[in-house]
Motif scaffolding. Structure first.
Motif, PDB file in Angstrom:
ATOM      1  N   GLU A 194       0.528  -0.751  -0.180  1.00 56.97           N
ATOM      2  CA  GLU A 194      -0.406   0.059  -0.204  1.00 56.97           C
ATOM      3  C   GLU A 194       0.649   1.129  -0.121  1.00 56.97           C
ATOM      4  OE1 GLU A 194      -3.497   1.614   2.784  1.00 56.97           O
ATOM      5  OE2 GLU A 194      -2.501  -0.135   3.061  1.00 56.97           O
ATOM      6  N   VAL A 195       1.872   1.177   0.770  1.00 59.75           N
ATOM      7  CA  VAL A 195       2.904   2.292   0.947  1.00 59.75           C
ATOM      8  C   VAL A 195       3.698   2.588  -0.038  1.00 59.75           C
ATOM      9  CG1 VAL A 195       5.060   3.215   1.875  1.00 59.75           C
ATOM     10  CG2 VAL A 195       3.292   1.737   3.415  1.00 59.75           C
ATOM     11  N   HIS A 196       4.139   1.616  -1.085  1.00 54.91           N
ATOM     12  CA  HIS A 196       4.721   1.812  -2.495  1.00 54.91           C
ATOM     13  C   HIS A 196       3.510   2.215  -3.542  1.00 54.91           C
ATOM     14  CE1 HIS A 196       7.358  -0.692  -0.202  1.00 54.91           C
ATOM     15  NE2 HIS A 196       8.701  -0.263  -1.239  1.00 54.91           N
ATOM     16  N   ALA A 197       2.140   1.433  -3.028  1.00 60.85           N
ATOM     17  CA  ALA A 197       1.111   2.254  -4.288  1.00 60.85           C
ATOM     18  C   ALA A 197       1.176   3.755  -4.121  1.00 60.85           C
ATOM     19  CB  ALA A 197      -0.135   1.732  -3.756  1.00 60.85           C
ATOM     20  N   LEU A 198       0.692   4.172  -2.399  1.00 64.12           N
ATOM     21  CA  LEU A 198       1.144   5.878  -2.383  1.00 64.12           C
ATOM     22  C   LEU A 198       2.365   6.546  -2.953  1.00 64.12           C
ATOM     23  CD1 LEU A 198      -0.638   5.495   0.750  1.00 64.12           C
ATOM     24  CD2 LEU A 198      -1.715   6.140  -1.123  1.00 64.12           C
ATOM     25  N   LEU A 199       2.972   6.055  -2.890  1.00 63.57           N
ATOM     26  CA  LEU A 199       4.657   6.515  -3.379  1.00 63.57           C
ATOM     27  C   LEU A 199       4.717   6.849  -4.524  1.00 63.57           C
ATOM     28  CD1 LEU A 199       7.801   7.633  -2.768  1.00 63.57           C
ATOM     29  CD2 LEU A 199       7.902   4.834  -3.490  1.00 63.57           C
ATOM     30  N   VAL A 200       4.183   5.574  -5.753  1.00 63.93           N
ATOM     31  CA  VAL A 200       3.475   6.081  -7.096  1.00 63.93           C
ATOM     32  C   VAL A 200       2.926   6.513  -7.357  1.00 63.93           C
ATOM     33  CG1 VAL A 200       3.213   4.690  -9.411  1.00 63.93           C
ATOM     34  CG2 VAL A 200       5.080   3.536  -7.776  1.00 63.93           C
ATOM     35  N   GLU A 201       1.386   7.086  -6.707  1.00 62.46           N
ATOM     36  CA  GLU A 201       0.943   7.905  -6.961  1.00 62.46           C
ATOM     37  C   GLU A 201       1.335   8.838  -6.903  1.00 62.46           C
ATOM     38  OE1 GLU A 201      -3.930   8.888  -5.759  1.00 62.46           O
ATOM     39  OE2 GLU A 201      -2.509   7.824  -4.490  1.00 62.46           O
ATOM     40  N   ALA A 202       2.251   9.502  -5.782  1.00 56.85           N
ATOM     41  CA  ALA A 202       2.698  10.828  -5.706  1.00 56.85           C
ATOM     42  C   ALA A 202       3.942  10.955  -6.753  1.00 56.85           C
ATOM     43  CB  ALA A 202       2.964  11.048  -4.140  1.00 56.85           C
ATOM     44  N   VAL A 203       4.751  10.280  -7.105  1.00 55.92           N
ATOM     45  CA  VAL A 203       5.740  10.805  -8.626  1.00 55.92           C
ATOM     46  C   VAL A 203       4.399  11.282  -9.232  1.00 55.92           C
ATOM     47  CG1 VAL A 203       7.083   9.936  -9.560  1.00 55.92           C
ATOM     48  CG2 VAL A 203       6.886   9.586  -7.216  1.00 55.92           C
ATOM     49  N   THR A 204       3.614   9.947  -9.672  1.00 60.56           N
ATOM     50  CA  THR A 204       2.525  10.319 -10.582  1.00 60.56           C
ATOM     51  C   THR A 204       1.828  11.863 -11.025  1.00 60.56           C
ATOM     52  OG1 THR A 204       2.566   7.830 -11.114  1.00 60.56           O
ATOM     53  CG2 THR A 204       0.858   9.026 -12.338  1.00 60.56           C
ATOM     54  N   GLY A 206       3.027  14.343  -9.648  1.00 59.22           N
ATOM     55  CA  GLY A 206       4.004  15.114  -8.996  1.00 59.22           C
ATOM     56  C   GLY A 206       3.870  15.808  -8.318  1.00 59.22           C
ATOM     57  N   ASP A 207       3.506  15.326  -6.856  1.00 54.90           N
ATOM     58  CA  ASP A 207       3.884  15.659  -5.467  1.00 54.90           C
ATOM     59  C   ASP A 207       4.616  15.125  -5.162  1.00 54.90           C
ATOM     60  OD1 ASP A 207       3.270  16.851  -2.955  1.00 54.90           O
ATOM     61  OD2 ASP A 207       0.771  15.504  -3.027  1.00 54.90           O
ATOM     62  N   ARG A 208       5.742  16.449  -5.101  1.00 55.35           N
ATOM     63  CA  ARG A 208       7.525  16.026  -4.652  1.00 55.35           C
ATOM     64  C   ARG A 208       7.630  15.925  -3.139  1.00 55.35           C
ATOM     65  NH1 ARG A 208      12.957  18.620  -6.034  1.00 55.35           N
ATOM     66  NH2 ARG A 208      14.187  17.669  -4.288  1.00 55.35           N
ATOM     67  N   GLU A 209       6.592  16.858  -2.622  1.00 58.76           N
ATOM     68  CA  GLU A 209       6.566  16.321  -0.783  1.00 58.76           C
ATOM     69  C   GLU A 209       5.835  15.803  -0.449  1.00 58.76           C
ATOM     70  OE1 GLU A 209       4.886  19.497   2.899  1.00 58.76           O
ATOM     71  OE2 GLU A 209       4.290  19.957   1.175  1.00 58.76           O
ATOM     72  N   THR A 210       4.458  15.076  -0.415  1.00 61.12           N
ATOM     73  CA  THR A 210       4.374  14.369   0.012  1.00 61.12           C
ATOM     74  C   THR A 210       5.320  12.415  -0.870  1.00 61.12           C
ATOM     75  OG1 THR A 210       1.771  15.105  -0.378  1.00 61.12           O
ATOM     76  CG2 THR A 210       2.471  12.226  -0.709  1.00 61.12           C
ATOM     77  N   ALA A 211       5.577  12.158  -2.091  1.00 66.15           N
ATOM     78  CA  ALA A 211       7.127  11.497  -2.336  1.00 66.15           C
ATOM     79  C   ALA A 211       7.899  11.701  -1.265  1.00 66.15           C
ATOM     80  CB  ALA A 211       7.001  11.748  -3.870  1.00 66.15           C
ATOM     81  N   GLU A 212       8.356  12.516  -0.748  1.00 72.05           N
ATOM     82  CA  GLU A 212       9.861  12.532   0.004  1.00 72.05           C
ATOM     83  C   GLU A 212       8.938  11.606   0.828  1.00 72.05           C
ATOM     84  OE1 GLU A 212      10.989  16.984  -0.616  1.00 72.05           O
ATOM     85  OE2 GLU A 212      12.529  16.298  -2.547  1.00 72.05           O
ATOM     86  N   ARG A 213       8.027  12.445   1.819  1.00 70.47           N
ATOM     87  CA  ARG A 213       7.166  12.233   3.089  1.00 70.47           C
ATOM     88  C   ARG A 213       7.290  10.897   3.208  1.00 70.47           C
ATOM     89  NH1 ARG A 213       2.413  10.871   4.587  1.00 70.47           N
ATOM     90  NH2 ARG A 213       1.754  12.989   2.762  1.00 70.47           N
ATOM     91  N   ILE A 214       6.569   9.902   1.726  1.00 77.36           N
ATOM     92  CA  ILE A 214       6.034   9.258   1.854  1.00 77.36           C
ATOM     93  C   ILE A 214       7.956   7.284   1.631  1.00 77.36           C
ATOM     94  CG2 ILE A 214       5.388   6.914   0.404  1.00 77.36           C
ATOM     95  CD1 ILE A 214       3.686   8.298   0.025  1.00 77.36           C
ATOM     96  N   LEU A 215       8.707   8.230   1.277  1.00 79.53           N
ATOM     97  CA  LEU A 215      10.019   7.281   0.841  1.00 79.53           C
ATOM     98  C   LEU A 215      10.660   7.359   2.167  1.00 79.53           C
ATOM     99  CD1 LEU A 215      11.439   5.568  -1.224  1.00 79.53           C
ATOM    100  CD2 LEU A 215      12.040   7.107  -1.886  1.00 79.53           C
ATOM    101  N   ARG A 216      10.622   8.763   2.422  1.00 77.18           N
ATOM    102  CA  ARG A 216      11.707   8.821   3.774  1.00 77.18           C
ATOM    103  C   ARG A 216      11.242   7.852   4.929  1.00 77.18           C
ATOM    104  NH1 ARG A 216      11.241  13.979   4.295  1.00 77.18           N
ATOM    105  NH2 ARG A 216      13.100  14.254   3.406  1.00 77.18           N
ATOM    106  N   THR A 217       9.700   8.111   5.381  1.00 78.49           N
ATOM    107  CA  THR A 217       9.384   6.764   6.587  1.00 78.49           C
ATOM    108  C   THR A 217       9.789   5.406   6.051  1.00 78.49           C
ATOM    109  OG1 THR A 217       7.952   9.309   7.013  1.00 78.49           O
ATOM    110  CG2 THR A 217       7.886   6.909   8.066  1.00 78.49           C
TER     111      THR A 217
END
Length: 229
Positions: A194-204, A206-217
């Motif tokens: 689920e986390v990785h799906a949210l990561l791909v969604e954020a990148v898709t 163009g949501d840099r802040e969310t993508a960085e927060r998800i991956l960092r966590t």
């Protein structure tokens, strides 16, 4: 100084080892000029071309330095460790810390730079990761790494991609051990799906802040587990 004669094969490797031994044992201190090719060839019982190759090898290792018109000089008694050697010797937690520094910034760039081709690749990698839940731990980890590799590739920076590729072989076994030792897939074969799906969604999106927060966590949690092994 006479050196031990060498067996006939492999000559270059033997010459390198013999010369390296003389240097590391201090027979030729730092700053010393090596004897000429003819003298070394006679002492080693090899040809001058073999000596030349051995000197080239030790120069590459950071022990020798040729000076135009002056000869070859000893500049160190211990060989330099290149990047792959350092990675092989590094602790998995040290490698993972650097991975975090690299990949969190990479996913931010990916969110800004991703192309339609990158999005397609990310969707395919995410699907492969989900499908690998039915496979072995090694297959699951390989699919997880492939997804992260696709994220880094979407940053559109070949240097970042090259650096990440250097880390992958050294991360793989550590992650396999982590999943198996902690039995992370016991209740959820698609651990972290689920986390990785949210990561791909954020990148898709163009949501840099969310993508960085998800991956960092996600990476911080994995690093904490690795430290507890």
């Amino acid at each position: 100084m006479a050196l031990d004669s060498l067996r006939p094969s492999p000559l270059v490797e033997q010459a390198v080892e013999s010369l390296r031994k003389q240097i590391t044992e201090g027979h030729w201190p730092v700053g010393t000029k090596l004897p000429g090719e003819t003298t070394l060839a006679k002492s080693l019982g090899v040809g001058r071309s073999t000596v030349r190759e051995a000197v080239r090898s030790l120069t590459g290792a950071g022990l020798l330095r040729p000076r135009q018109g002056a000869g070859v000089f000893v500049i160190a008694t211990e060989p330099e460790e290149n990047w792959p050697v350092r990675l092989r010797r590094a602790a998995i937690t040290d490698i993972y810390e650097v991975r975090m520094l690299l990949e969190v910034d990479a996913v931010g760039l990916a969110a800004e730079r991703r192309t339609s081709e990158d999005i397609t690749a990310l969707d395919a990698a995410l699907a492969r990761r989900a499908a690998s839940a039915a496979g072995t731990t090694a297959e699951f980890v390989d699919a997880d790494i492939a997804l992260h590799t696709a994220v880094v590739a979407a940053a559109r920076n070949p240097v970042l991609s090259g650096l990440f590729a250097e880390f992958v072989p050294h991360l793989r076994q550590g992650l396999i051990d982590l999943v198996d030792l902690l039995d992370l897939r016991a209740d959820d074969p698609d651990h972290g799906g689920e986390v990785h799906a949210l990561l791909v969604e954020a990148v898709t999106n163009g949501d840099r802040e969310t993508a960085e927060r998800i991956l960092r966590t996600e990476l911080e949690q994995t690093l904490a587990r690795l430290r507890d092994l």
